[in-house]
Design an enzyme around this catalytic site. Structure first.
Site, mmCIF file in Angstrom:
data_model
loop_
_atom_site.group_PDB
_atom_site.id
_atom_site.type_symbol
_atom_site.label_atom_id
_atom_site.label_comp_id
_atom_site.label_asym_id
_atom_site.label_seq_id
_atom_site.Cartn_x
_atom_site.Cartn_y
_atom_site.Cartn_z
ATOM 1 N N ASP A 257 0.926 -1.346 0.019
ATOM 2 C CA ASP A 257 0.041 0.110 -0.034
ATOM 3 C C ASP A 257 0.945 1.098 -0.066
ATOM 4 O O ASP A 257 2.113 1.185 0.336
ATOM 5 C CB ASP A 257 -1.041 -0.076 1.083
ATOM 6 C CG ASP A 257 -2.039 1.103 1.054
ATOM 7 O OD1 ASP A 257 -1.997 1.896 0.280
ATOM 8 O OD2 ASP A 257 -3.197 0.838 1.662
HETATM 9 C C1 NOJ Z 1 -3.999 4.082 0.093
HETATM 10 C C2 NOJ Z 1 -5.185 3.028 0.159
HETATM 11 O O1 NOJ Z 1 -5.309 2.380 1.430
HETATM 12 C C3 NOJ Z 1 -5.092 2.179 -1.096
HETATM 13 O O2 NOJ Z 1 -6.251 1.194 -1.244
HETATM 14 C C4 NOJ Z 1 -5.012 2.763 -2.373
HETATM 15 O O3 NOJ Z 1 -5.021 1.899 -3.354
HETATM 16 C C5 NOJ Z 1 -3.555 3.651 -2.188
HETATM 17 N N1 NOJ Z 1 -3.836 4.519 -1.237
HETATM 18 C C6 NOJ Z 1 -3.407 4.457 -3.685
HETATM 19 O O4 NOJ Z 1 -4.355 5.538 -3.633
#
Ligand code: NOJ
Length: 770
Positions: A257
């Site tokens: 993530d």
């Molecule tokens: C953080 C989020 O938790 C995740 O789900 C997402 O894909 C990424 N940011 C990118 O925006």
């Protein structure tokens, strides 16, 4: 310590390929063999670019790079895309084909925009706690239902030619303290929360839906921000090497993530294959520059050179990244990335990255096609009717109606709703699951348009603060309206767990105010999950519809339901308890002592989340899991179950077969088939969902009821149908912690069928093993 109480599992399992992915793996191996070490580090590390995540090109090998875009409900950040009904919304349809179609349409939009990788579907948060800020991105706190939805989602996206990223792995059940707290000088004050769960709970609840998704050949998995049993999910070798790659046979790649990586070599060894958003510069000493630097990138090159990271591990990372790319034929005629997406991507706004290399001649590419029509239909079919007294719905050419609530209104502050807007309907949640609307049909607009057909008088009050204290009779004059429609909203967002399980903006008082004067009050909720409904049994509240987050066609979808144009058949994918104090799971908050490891979230409820808790402890609820009314009636009778291989003796333990995606294939063997006969006994056509629940033999401690099958069917009046529930080995097994395997216990199972988890119509006893 960093690895806490999560046991070490090394080395990281290598991709072995699958029969479907064999040619693709060969191509990936060939590709890897042509790369320099610098190129290899480049391929496992994100770079700035037009998309929320970008893998840079290797042009001499005709590889133009990867564009990774959020999320589960729309291509984001981008414009001229559709905003689809959210995960929890379509889960309420309990319709595999509908979920597949919805993800297939979404997949076509990714491809149209030139994004190879979709950052969805979401199987975690599973929805351990209804306070979770992101439950609406996922499907249901029931792992079986979420598993089916994940499988449909992965197939839908990948059949459209884009890679599905299953997220978030794992036990990412709250937003509070998902990122570390740093002191102003950059050193760590508090680490992220650690979700601490036992092995059986991890297997039977949280891993379960991911197993379905991996069986459907998901291309990528995103490791989560939180720690699991003390160790960061993106460097937890038990989670990545052990459970994901070894036990579930995952053949794709693990991406972090965003900024969820906290070490380099240790994470690569533990199973992480790609760092996002990365940046190729090596990690600097200043933590506040992590956005511009990476624990991967140049550090990977160094680590291979100095022997701390075997080059074979790096090669495996790239093979895992490139195999899905070839398998989905993304090397052939894949549309170029829409450069206009860069405009909406704030991820690198503070960096010195120049977008000069992009061709800005092209205008935003419109990829919506005819998806709006299906979004309307899907959201309507996912609407859950919780109450309908005296057949108040569908509306029958009323002469006068009144509409109440800020949630009925068009949005008056633009369509890209970033923050809570006071007056305006809520059709999707906040954060990376958001989407940029091209239009959003509000309930008010759609009802007014529909009312013209019947010459209905339509009046409306949209300011909740006013309605809650008003005498609503003053609105309508001499004749009371035949129906008062109250629209309520409940906002949910990434980065923010819900503070309350009530609807927003004094919504409960708004209902009381209207219902005190209007004897036919119809309530519609737009929410990201469960909301407490203290007015549910109010005699003047005659109908309740839970519409969740319907996406861009919201108003049209609800009109189709209110006026009965579409058959109502949604069922709750969670429980609505009587009050908030019935809820046994809450996010971990208010840690008061000091120490980096203080944020510990103990999953002490184990398997008992949502109905597994209420049912086991016989706690009365307002509306149970699986419940939803329809405009017709159904009967259900004669449950029977038969072995699918009558001659075979079933052993408690599965045969130890070579692992395939989804784990031991023996777990997916259908051992029994249950059947039940349904009939539409009403006078209109309609759909319902036949549901199968099991109770384990007393020899094993388990929740008293667990969903293990469902089938949605559309029937005309008088029509009968036989619903079939295949029971796989996994469905009848529990995870035995000592033997580290799924086991079918000896003794009597009870299979029950019904139209909800409490409305059960028949049962049979089954003894699979002697
Ligand atoms: C953080 C989020 O938790 C995740 O789900 C997402 O894909 C990424 N940011 C990118 O925006």
């Amino acid at each position: 310590g960093e690895y806490g109480h999560s046991p070490p599992v090394y080395p990281s399992p290598k991709i072995t390929g699958t029969s479907e992915w064999e040619t693709a793996l060969n191509k990936a191996e060939h590709f890897v063999s042509s790369l320099t070490l610098d190129e290899k580090a480049w391929l496992v590390t994100g770079v700035p670019g037009p998309c929320i995540g970008n893998i840079g090109p290797v042009l001499r090998l005709n590889f133009t790079g990867l564009c990774l875009q959020d999320g589960p409900n729309a291509v984001r950040p981008s414009d001229y895309v559709s905003v689809f009904p959210s995960g929890i919304t379509i889960a309420s349809s309990w319709d595999r084909d509908l979920i597949y179609d919805r993800f297939h349409d979404l997949g076509l939009e990714y491809k149209g925009k030139g994004a190879q990788v979709a950052l969805g579907p979401v199987g975690g948060a599973l929805g351990r706690t209804p306070y979770g800020g992101r439950n609406w991105e996922g499907f249901s706190p029931d792992p079986y239902l979420t598993g089916v939805a994940m499988e449909s989602g992965v197939r839908g996206l990948q059949d459209a030619g884009v890679q599905a990223t299953i997220k978030h792995w794992l036990l990412y059940e709250q937003e509070t303290q998902r990122s570390p707290t740093l002191y102003p000088n950059g050193t760590l004050e508090f680490s992220t929360y650690s979700s601490n769960a036992d092995d059986r709970t991890i297997h039977e609840l949280y891993m379960w839906p991911f197993a379905n998704a991996i069986r459907a050949q998901a291309s990528a998995a995103m490791c989560s921000y939180n720690r699991v049993n003390g160790s960061y999910a993106c460097q937890n070798s038990k989670l990545l090497n052990g459970l994901l790659k070894e036990e579930l046979g995952f053949q794709g790649y693990v991406m972090t993530d965003w900024s969820g990586l906290h070490s380099g070599v240790a994470s690569a060894q533990a199973g992480t294959d790609m760092d996002q958003p990365g940046h190729i510069e090596p990690m600097t000493t200043l933590l506040n520059q992590t956005r511009l630097s990476s624990y991967f990138g140049g550090n990977i090159t160094l680590a291979v050179r100095n022997g701390t990271l075997p080059e074979s591990r790096l090669d495996d990372m790239i093979k895992r990244i490139m195999t899905p790319y070839y398998a989905l034929r993304q090397d052939q005629d894949f549309p170029a990335t829409d450069p206009a997406m860069a405009y909406y991507n704030t991820q690198f706004s503070s960096s010195n990255y120049s977008m000069d290399s992009l061709v800005f001649g092209e205008k935003s590419r419109d990829v919506r096609q005819d998806h709006g029509g299906r979004i309307r239909q899907h959201a309507a079919e996912s609407t859950v009717m919780l109450k309908n007294t005296n057949g108040t719905l569908p509306l029958k050419a009323p002469t006068s109606i009144a509409i109440f609530g800020s949630d009925a209104a068009p949005n008056t502050q633009g369509l890209f709703i970033r923050g809570p807007s006071e007056i305006g309907t809520l059709a999707i949640g906040g954060g990376s699951g958001n989407g940029r609307f091209t239009y959003l049909v509000s309930p008010l607009e759609a009802i007014k348009a529909r009312a013209v057909q019947d010459n209905t008088l339509v009046q409306f009050w949209l300011n909740n603060t006013v309605i809650k204290d008003a005498n609503v009779e003053s609105l309508w004059g001499a004749t009371a309206p035949e129906a008062c429609l109250v629209f309520l909203k409940s906002r949910a967002s990434e980065r923010l767990d819900r503070e309350s399980l009530a609807v927003d903006q004094h919504g409960d008082t708004v209902v009381e105010s209207v219902a005190s004067k209007c004897s036919n009050t119809i309530v519609v909720t737009h929410s990201g999950g469960m909301t407490i409904m203290p007015w549910a049994d109010h005699p003047n509240v005659t109908a309740i519809l839970a519409a969740h987050y319907p996406g861009q066609e919201s108003g049209h979808s609800i009109v189709d339901i209110l006026y009965g144009a579409k058959s109502l058949s949604g069922k709750l994918p969670y429980t609505v308890p009587l009050n908030a104090s019935s809820v046994n799971t809450a996010p971990t908050t208010n840690i008061t002592t000091s120490g980096v490891d203080d944020w510990q979230s103990w999953y002490s409820e184990g398997l008992e989340i949502d109905y597994r808790y209420y049912h086991t402890h016989k706690i009365p609820v307002q509306y149970e899991f699986g419940f939803g009314l329809s405009y017709t009636n159904f009967s259900m009778a004669s449950l029977r179950v038969k072995p699918t291989h009558p001659e075979a003796r079933i052993l408690s333990q599965p045969e130890a077969l070579a692992t395939r995606p989804g784990g031991n294939p023996a777990l997916w063997d259908v051992l029994f088939e249950a059947e039940v006969t349904l009939q539409n006994t009403g006078s209109t056509s309609g759909a319902t969902v036949a549901q199968l629940y099991i109770s384990f033999p007393d020899e094993v401690s388990a929740p008293s009821l667990q969903l293990r099958g469902f089938e949605k069917t559309y029937l005309s009046p008088g029509e009968s149908y036989t619903a079939t529930f295949p029971l796989m080995r996994r469905d009848l097994s529990y995870w035995n912690v000592t033997q580290q395997t799924w086991l079918i216990p000896e003794g009597d199972f009870i299979l029950r069928v019904g139209f909800s988890s409490l409305d059960l119509h028949d049962s049979v006893v089954l003894r699979p093993v002697e």
